[in-house]
Design a protein around this motif. Sequence first.
Motif: not given
Length: 207
Positions: A135-162
């Motif tokens: 895939p295009a470099l620009a696409d992969m950078l955007e995909w990985m950025d989005t995936a990392e943000k999703q995981r980071r946000k999900e972990f923070f939300t779950r941590k606060v719940l606990l």
Amino acid sequence: MSVRGRPDGVRAVRAALRSCFATLERARPTWEQAVDDCRVLLVSLANLADQMECLREADLRSSLLISLPDLKSRLRAALIRAAEALRRDIDSHAMKLQTLRDEISREWEICWQRYEEHAADISWHTTLERSPTCPALADMLEWMDTAEKQRRKEFFTRKVLLQRICYDDLAYMKRLPDTWAQVAPQRDKAFIHDTLVKVSFFLEEKG
């Protein structure tokens, strides 16, 4: 500069991206298992909260147990000890999520640093080039950025719940299994799955 105008920097960024996506792929089953394991334990915790609520509303003065004036407090203490044991197990699974989040974020940080180091030598046209297996470099950078943000946000939300678990708020504890299950929307799960499918051939490449 390498053949056909492709700077060496492109290979460095692609190698960093390959490491990012490989980490994301390795982490996915462990992440999902840890989330599921936590929910199972949260269901047990919710059951204890239900018992605590029943105990709180019980009037032992009208029963044969009136001769045991400290029974209610003793029963509550036993339920809290059981809840604390469950919370320790939950925290151990949550720590797995934190470890995985840290690994994904660290890989992405390294990758972005590689891109910034070589950005001046990589033309915009080059970032948009793609092939059947890459895939295009620009696409992969955007995909990985989005995936990392999703995981980071999900972990923070779950941590606060606990962190919000409190034995004075039994209604919250009883709702928690359902709340936990709704943290990551299906579109987020689908995004990571679809992204890993898109880069599957890219991950198999060596250069």
